[in-house]
Design a protein around this motif. Sequence first.
Motif, short mmCIF file in Angstrom:
data_model
loop_
_atom_site.label_atom_id
_atom_site.label_comp_id
_atom_site.label_asym_id
_atom_site.label_seq_id
_atom_site.Cartn_x
_atom_site.Cartn_y
_atom_site.Cartn_z
N LEU A 141 0.83 -1.21 0.00
CA LEU A 141 0.00 0.00 0.00
C LEU A 141 0.86 1.26 0.00
CD1 LEU A 141 -2.72 1.41 0.11
CD2 LEU A 141 -2.72 1.09 2.60
N GLU A 142 1.94 1.28 0.77
CA GLU A 142 2.78 2.46 0.82
C GLU A 142 3.41 2.74 -0.54
OE1 GLU A 142 4.16 5.86 2.17
OE2 GLU A 142 2.84 4.51 3.30
N LYS A 145 0.74 4.24 -2.74
CA LYS A 145 0.47 5.65 -2.44
C LYS A 145 1.53 6.54 -3.07
CE LYS A 145 -2.03 5.06 1.94
NZ LYS A 145 -1.98 5.31 3.41
N GLN A 146 2.78 6.16 -2.92
CA GLN A 146 3.87 6.98 -3.47
C GLN A 146 3.82 7.02 -4.99
OE1 GLN A 146 7.59 5.56 -1.88
NE2 GLN A 146 7.03 5.99 0.25
N GLN A 149 0.95 9.23 -6.17
CA GLN A 149 1.26 10.65 -6.01
C GLN A 149 2.16 11.16 -7.12
OE1 GLN A 149 2.89 10.94 -2.05
NE2 GLN A 149 0.89 10.75 -1.04
N TYR A 153 -3.63 11.42 -9.72
CA TYR A 153 -4.95 10.78 -9.86
C TYR A 153 -5.73 11.40 -11.01
CZ TYR A 153 -4.25 8.46 -5.35
OH TYR A 153 -3.78 7.67 -4.34
N GLU A 174 -6.85 9.16 -2.94
CA GLU A 174 -6.06 8.28 -2.09
C GLU A 174 -6.90 7.53 -1.06
OE1 GLU A 174 -2.74 9.04 1.23
OE2 GLU A 174 -2.05 9.54 -0.81
N LEU A 177 -7.77 4.13 -2.25
CA LEU A 177 -6.69 3.30 -2.80
C LEU A 177 -6.56 1.95 -2.10
CD1 LEU A 177 -4.42 3.04 -4.84
CD2 LEU A 177 -2.91 4.23 -3.23
#
Length: 443
Positions: A141-142, A145-146, A149, A153, A174, A177
């Motif tokens: 997940l991390e 997210k990165q 970004q 989106y 986010e 996500l």
Amino acid sequence: MIASILIANRGEIAVRVVRACKDLGLRSVVAYSTADKDTLAVRMADQAVCIGGPATKESYLQSRNIIMAACLTRCDAIHPGVGFLSENAGFARQVEDAGLIFIGPKSETIALLGNKVEARKVALKAGLPITPGSKEAIIDLEDAKQTAQSIGYPIILKAAAGGGGRGMRIVRKEADLAANLAVAKKEALLFFGDDAVHMERYLEQPRHLEVQLLSDGQGTVLHLGERDCSVQKNHQKLLEESPSPVLSDSLRNAMCNDAVRLFQELGYRGAGTVEFLLDGDAYYFMEVNARLQVEHPVSELVSGIDLVHAQIDIAQGKTLSYSQSDVRCKGYSLECRINGLSAGEIKNFVMPCGPHVRVDTYLQSGSVLSPYYDSLIAKIIVYTPTREMGLSVMLRALDEVVIEGVKTNIEEQKLLIKSRPFSSGRFSTDLYTKVITQEKNHG
């Protein structure tokens, strides 16, 4: 040399390959499930072998049964058709190891292209434009997210080993996500046995275009023009046409040349398709379909080249006998997929005929549309000098169709073709939602 071919598929594509075998004077053997024992392909083939029960995992996905059937019936080659094991590198390798000819790309090519992350790397190396996205499969997940970004989106999550619209999730912010990543990974594992997913920027209203190619694996790669497959429902194609009504000659040439260069980079062998997304005047590589496509008749009609004949010739080591300058795409072709919306016995079945119309099907009156398999009933394909005439002929053909006993999507197809956006040629992949939702609201 190939004298006998086992067809490891069902439905209209099995009929299509049986007909190609008859054209070429080759013996055809159809592998079938217990649910398909009375189908047209089984009756048409020179021989038929039952490979298991009605569920796909009991029959059409049983590689061992298929290869054993080919050996017992003394076949030289296996044609995988579309879907099922047609893009399964392991199956292609097993066919080769058994001393049989796999009518398709080399197993290592299929393995490479079956992974969207690796396919994007090859496309980038060949100089094709690709949408911004993850360079590797998403780790957690991390990482997601990165990556999101950095891309911006909305994004789309795709099964790395997937296709056909399975394992896709669109994420617009986010906060959504984590849940969508979990679902995408579950779907990827369920449908493809691999939970790896990758991420790309999501294009809101693109066109979906694809270039049909033939490559003999000996240096010659030819394109047969493009198909516009933008009319879709849940990422499943409904209407396909060639040429695309929105491409300029310069953009068409650039896209087709890029597709040829990619296949040269791959050392590709056989028939295949490079798929692109068109966003305004910019296009981006999406994926390669390392097999025959359901919509291949569209390209056959505009080019005059029989793709299944070519597949068989290439598989037995023949070089392409014509060059790109010999390929003259002309006229207009449109394919309409008639899908069942319910299963059951078809009590009355009448398909259209007459000038400019081709029908690919495997059903007739008294046939059963099985709940075990894909819902495709027939493909109606028209070929005319112009797009305007093609739309008129298709509507005439759809009016001639009689299918009693099961529900179909024929009326929806008529609405789509008659709609102002489609007739104008100015639409995107959201056409189905716009047209059918509007009709239901007015109804």
